[in-house]
Design a protein around this motif. Structure first.
Motif, PDB file in Angstrom:
ATOM      1  N   ASN A 256      21.550  13.260 -27.333  1.00 18.53           N
ATOM      2  CA  ASN A 256      22.059  14.627 -27.431  1.00 18.53           C
ATOM      3  C   ASN A 256      22.093  15.254 -26.054  1.00 18.53           C
ATOM      4  N   PHE A 257      22.822  16.355 -25.936  1.00 20.82           N
ATOM      5  CA  PHE A 257      22.932  17.035 -24.653  1.00 20.82           C
ATOM      6  C   PHE A 257      23.075  18.537 -24.870  1.00 20.82           C
ATOM      7  N   ILE A 258      22.244  19.302 -24.154  1.00 21.84           N
ATOM      8  CA  ILE A 258      22.354  20.759 -24.147  1.00 21.84           C
ATOM      9  C   ILE A 258      22.672  21.160 -22.710  1.00 21.84           C
ATOM     10  N   PRO A 259      23.821  21.812 -22.467  1.00 21.34           N
ATOM     11  CA  PRO A 259      24.099  22.275 -21.106  1.00 21.34           C
ATOM     12  C   PRO A 259      23.075  23.335 -20.700  1.00 21.34           C
ATOM     13  N   MET A 260      22.415  23.125 -19.571  1.00 16.77           N
ATOM     14  CA  MET A 260      21.344  24.028 -19.123  1.00 16.77           C
ATOM     15  C   MET A 260      21.672  24.594 -17.740  1.00 16.77           C
ATOM     16  N   ARG A 261      21.007  25.700 -17.410  1.00 17.81           N
ATOM     17  CA  ARG A 261      21.125  26.307 -16.089  1.00 17.81           C
ATOM     18  C   ARG A 261      19.798  26.982 -15.761  1.00 17.81           C
TER      19      ARG A 261
ATOM     20  N   TYR B 276      22.636  21.071 -13.248  1.00 21.77           N
ATOM     21  CA  TYR B 276      21.968  22.388 -13.255  1.00 21.77           C
ATOM     22  C   TYR B 276      22.309  23.184 -12.007  1.00 21.77           C
ATOM     23  N   ASP B 277      23.477  22.938 -11.423  1.00 23.28           N
ATOM     24  CA  ASP B 277      23.905  23.620 -10.207  1.00 23.28           C
ATOM     25  C   ASP B 277      24.005  25.126 -10.453  1.00 23.28           C
ATOM     26  N   ASP B 278      23.440  25.915  -9.530  1.00 25.96           N
ATOM     27  CA  ASP B 278      23.472  27.376  -9.658  1.00 25.96           C
ATOM     28  C   ASP B 278      24.877  27.946  -9.527  1.00 25.96           C
ATOM     29  N   HIS B 279      25.797  27.180  -8.934  1.00 28.29           N
ATOM     30  CA  HIS B 279      27.140  27.689  -8.676  1.00 28.29           C
ATOM     31  C   HIS B 279      28.127  27.385  -9.801  1.00 28.29           C
ATOM     32  N   LEU B 280      27.670  26.741 -10.866  1.00 26.18           N
ATOM     33  CA  LEU B 280      28.556  26.484 -12.000  1.00 26.18           C
ATOM     34  C   LEU B 280      28.818  27.795 -12.731  1.00 26.18           C
ATOM     35  N   LEU B 281      30.064  27.999 -13.140  1.00 26.11           N
ATOM     36  CA  LEU B 281      30.432  29.174 -13.929  1.00 26.11           C
ATOM     37  C   LEU B 281      30.797  28.697 -15.332  1.00 26.11           C
ATOM     38  N   TRP B 282      30.308  29.400 -16.348  1.00 28.78           N
ATOM     39  CA  TRP B 282      30.522  29.011 -17.747  1.00 28.78           C
ATOM     40  C   TRP B 282      31.457  30.010 -18.415  1.00 28.78           C
TER      41      TRP B 282
END
Length: 177
Positions: free
Chosen positions: A32-37, A107-113
């Motif tokens: 399984n995978f949960i997108p995290m930040r 978990y890059d801080d610069h990702l925009l969701w």
């Protein structure tokens, strides 16, 4: 007897129970995978950096249809995400999910969701990244809100869109469909 094919199911774990769902899936040895930040909060006057879900209630489950039904019977709060136009369960192709995990799993801080309806992918150009930490990833090069310049985005159709950090144009090449 024919073996069932495993697929990536996009699912909701209602009422922010994605961690509980992950624990159950891990105990059953289901990928399984949960997108995290990372999120910074002030606790007792100190900054604390916590890993939190990037999109609330979202979890991707890699399993067979029969195994998924068994898990859903154990965890009624796990629900399929359904395509609003066709009414079918959203099943993510393996290669698309692999690319999504490669980017969202940093978990890059610069990702925009973004929600899918917030980004018009038809205005973008399909590209491949040729250098840097996202080398080899493919996505759509497009202008997104909240960013000054264009970004490469990876979309899970009808579920979520993630825009990568700013990537220098020299590290991007167009891809033919």
């Amino acid at each position: 007897m024919q073996l069932e094919k495993t697929s990536w199911y996009a699912m909701r774990a209602t009422y922010r129970r994605e961690a509980l769902a992950k624990q159950l899936l891990d105990e059953c040895s289901i990928e399984n995978f949960i997108p995290m930040r990372y999120e910074v909060r002030i606790v007792c006057g100190r900054k604390v950096r916590n890993l939190v879900p990037a999109v609330r209630n979202l979890i991707f489950v890699h399993t067979t249809p029969s195994q998924c039904r068994v898990i859903k019977s154990k965890a009624p709060y796990l629900q399929y995400i359904v395509d609003s136009s066709s009414g079918n369960k959203i099943i993510v192709p393996d290669d698309q999910m692999r690319r999504f995990i490669a980017v969202a799993g940093t978990y890059d801080d610069h990702l925009l969701w973004f929600a899918p309806e917030e980004v018009n992918l038809s205005k973008g150009t399909k590209v491949r990244i040729t250098g840097g930490c996202f080398e080899g990833q493919e996505g759509i090069f497009i202008k997104v809100k909240g960013a000054r310049d264009r970004r490469v985005v990876i979309a899970i159709q009808g579920v979520v869109v993630v825009a990568m950090a700013t990537i220098h144009p020299d590290l991007i090449e167009p891809v033919e469909d």
